[in-house]
Write an enzyme that holds these catalytic residues in place. Structure first.
Site, PDB file in Angstrom:
ATOM      1  N   PRO A  59      -4.148  43.821   2.124  1.00 54.69           N
ATOM      2  CA  PRO A  59      -2.747  43.392   2.303  1.00 54.69           C
ATOM      3  C   PRO A  59      -1.801  44.383   1.641  1.00 54.69           C
ATOM      4  CG  PRO A  59      -3.842  42.042   0.642  1.00 54.69           C
ATOM      5  CD  PRO A  59      -4.904  42.933   1.212  1.00 54.69           C
ATOM      6  N   ASP A  82      -2.501  47.673  -2.659  1.00 54.84           N
ATOM      7  CA  ASP A  82      -3.352  46.586  -2.167  1.00 54.84           C
ATOM      8  C   ASP A  82      -3.020  45.346  -2.996  1.00 54.84           C
ATOM      9  OD1 ASP A  82      -5.332  44.793  -1.503  1.00 54.84           O
ATOM     10  OD2 ASP A  82      -6.953  46.269  -1.530  1.00 54.84           O
ATOM     11  N   HIS A  83      -2.408  44.340  -2.362  1.00 55.96           N
ATOM     12  CA  HIS A  83      -1.912  43.175  -3.106  1.00 55.96           C
ATOM     13  C   HIS A  83      -3.045  42.325  -3.683  1.00 55.96           C
ATOM     14  CE1 HIS A  83       1.289  40.836  -4.592  1.00 55.96           C
ATOM     15  NE2 HIS A  83       2.126  40.985  -3.580  1.00 55.96           N
ATOM     16  N   ARG A  84      -4.283  42.553  -3.242  1.00 59.37           N
ATOM     17  CA  ARG A  84      -5.402  41.830  -3.842  1.00 59.37           C
ATOM     18  C   ARG A  84      -5.644  42.285  -5.276  1.00 59.37           C
ATOM     19  NH1 ARG A  84      -9.945  43.280   0.465  1.00 59.37           N
ATOM     20  NH2 ARG A  84      -9.028  45.307  -0.036  1.00 59.37           N
TER      21      ARG A  84
END
Length: 492
Positions: free
Chosen positions: A290, A464-466
């Site tokens: 994401p 990467d929003h994770r």
């Protein structure tokens, strides 16, 4: 009697699926030691020398230069000099490998002789000359369609010259050989199409359709079974009924023939292996990671002044703006170590690294590759500049080693030299962030109420929003801005 071993195509990297042998560096019958280069193998990214996995003597070469084999396939046989050839043949047979047989030169008949040998042809049929008749053995390198056609026409593909890569025989080569030998090739029949589409006569009361679409279909005499269901929850909608109307109820009126515009000319360029790998990796990154992006403007006047001074006073050092950016990223990663990470998909864990291994994107005619400046935080600007120059040279000549482009904890992609003001970059997995760098340009800035021209460079951080949230990414950009706008901090 000594051992007999296979030398197999190595696997250099997770994405490597096949390799092309470009050159053997050891002759048959010659000995080698473990670690000696024995051949050159080309992959989708690099051409590299393969080192011998053990001591031995090269007794049999199974893959000639130019042949492409999957990872793990046998390329050659190693055995002691006292091992008889019969033992090697038995070993190959037991392991499902075969030694290559010398390819005989194909005899080319004169055109007059071919024409005399050609049978009488009937129009509309394919006639194979006697010179091509026969069956194909398993050693011929041909496409599956060519093999099927040869079996159907009883043609020996050994008599057909291949025009594909590494001499691969295609269907077009088979037809060309038939014509060259005096035979004939039947023209393909045009498919017969029914101009009037068949209409359904089934009861359509159970078809899932909207009430308006059902009433419209009844008024037009359209069976709902003849309508595609593209509406919500799989229902037939009004647009589907109108499409069926155009298909089954053409508007009455005089036939008007329109001259179709000529099809535009184009060239079909198949993807090379490197492009395929890049496409798969970036598509997977875009789908699974994401992405979110943060943009910052960096004033680089002080950096440009320091660069000019160093280049003018230090012999043999020519620093680029990108060298400063790489150094600044390494310094910012040291201050914000939670961005210097990789994401392990399999274990769903974050791998935090102590050293900043900066990948630098390099554009090649066949695609993009990212050689790595290892431990950039511990190196001087001059060391980074020299290493980047060396890696770029290796990348453009296809001489990068796997360890020089696999891995990395952070990537810098710079398009400023192309005049690009700003852009977004896709994360290079398994990394969690990439910095897109635009061009530096003079822009009006306000300082104490005064408009002053400053050299400003726009950077965009993709995260990467994770693994990285907005505040963490913003903290990294703040530190990066501090080092770029006060470049002396990178020298101490």
């Amino acid at each position: 009697m000594g051992d007999i071993n296979l030398i197999e195509v190595p696997k250099w990297g997770l994405s490597m699926e096949e390799g092309t042998i470009t050159k053997w560096l050891v002759d048959e019958g010659a000995g080698f030691r473990k670690g000696d280069p024995i051949c050159e193998v080309e992959t989708s990214k690099i051409t590299n020398e393969m080192e011998a996995p053990f001591d031995g003597v090269l007794r049999r070469v199974l893959a000639k230069p130019g042949e492409t084999l999957p990872v793990g396939a046998a390329m050659a046989v190693s055995a002691d000099a006292d091992v008889p050839d019969a033992a090697i043949e038995e070993f190959l047979a037991a392991n499902g490998s075969t030694a290559p047989e010398p390819v005989a030169e194909r005899a080319v008949l004169p055109a007059a002789q071919m024409a005399a040998a050609a049978p009488v042809a009937t129009p509309g049929t394919t006639v194979v000359p006697e010179s091509l008749a026969g069956s194909t053995n398993g050693d011929v390198f041909a496409t599956p369609h060519a093999l099927k056609l040869a079996a159907k026409l009883q043609i020996d593909l050994g008599e057909v010259a291949g025009s594909g890569r590494i001499g691969r025989v295609s269907v077009a080569d088979v037809y060309a050989a038939i014509r060259a030998a005096g035979g004939t090739v039947a023209e393909p029949l045009a498919p017969q199409r029914n101009a009037t589409p068949t209409r359904s006569a089934q009861d359509d009361s159970s078809v899932n359709a909207t009430p308006v679409a059902r009433r419209l279909a009844a008024g037009l005499g359209i069976n709902l079974h003849d309508c595609r269901a593209t509406g919500a929850r799989g229902r037939v909608c009004v647009a589907d009924v109108r499409e069926a109307e155009r298909k089954f109820l053409p508007a009455a009126g005089p036939e008007v023939r329109e001259t179709a515009p000529a099809a535009p000319e184009f060239e079909t360029v198949p993807l090379d292996p490197m492009r395929k790998v890049i496409g798969r990796r970036l598509q997977a990154s875009k789908q699974t990671s994401p992405h979110f992006r943060l943009t910052a403007d960096l004033e680089i006047d002080a950096l440009l002044a320091l660069r000019k001074q160093i280049n003018a006073t230090v012999p043999a050092v020519k620093l680029s703006v990108n060298d400063f950016i790489v150094k600044a990223c390494a310094a910012a990663l040291r201050e914000v170590p939670d961005v210097n990470v990789q994401f392990d998909e399999e274990s769903q864990a974050v791998l935090r690294y102590s050293a900043a291994d900066i990948s630098v994107a390099v554009a090649l005619p066949s695609g993009l590759i990212t050689p790595i400046v290892r431990g950039a935080g511990t190196k001087s600007l001059a060391e980074i500049s020299g290493e980047v120059h060396s890696l770029v040279t290796k990348a453009k000549t296809g001489r990068l080693k796997p360890e020089e482009f696999q891995g990395g904890t952070f990537t810098v992609s710079n398009l400023g030299m192309f005049g690009v003001r700003e852009f977004d970059a896709i994360i290079n997995p398994p990394q969690a962030a990439i910095l897109a760098v635009g061009s530096g340009e003079q822009r009006p800035c306000v300082d104490n109420g005064q408009i002053i021209a400053r050299t400003v460079l726009t950077v965009t951080l993709s995260c990467d929003h994770r693994v990285i949230d907005g505040a963490l990414g913003a903290t990294f950009l703040r530190e990066l801005k501090r080092f770029v706008e006060s470049p002396a901090l990178m020298l101490v």
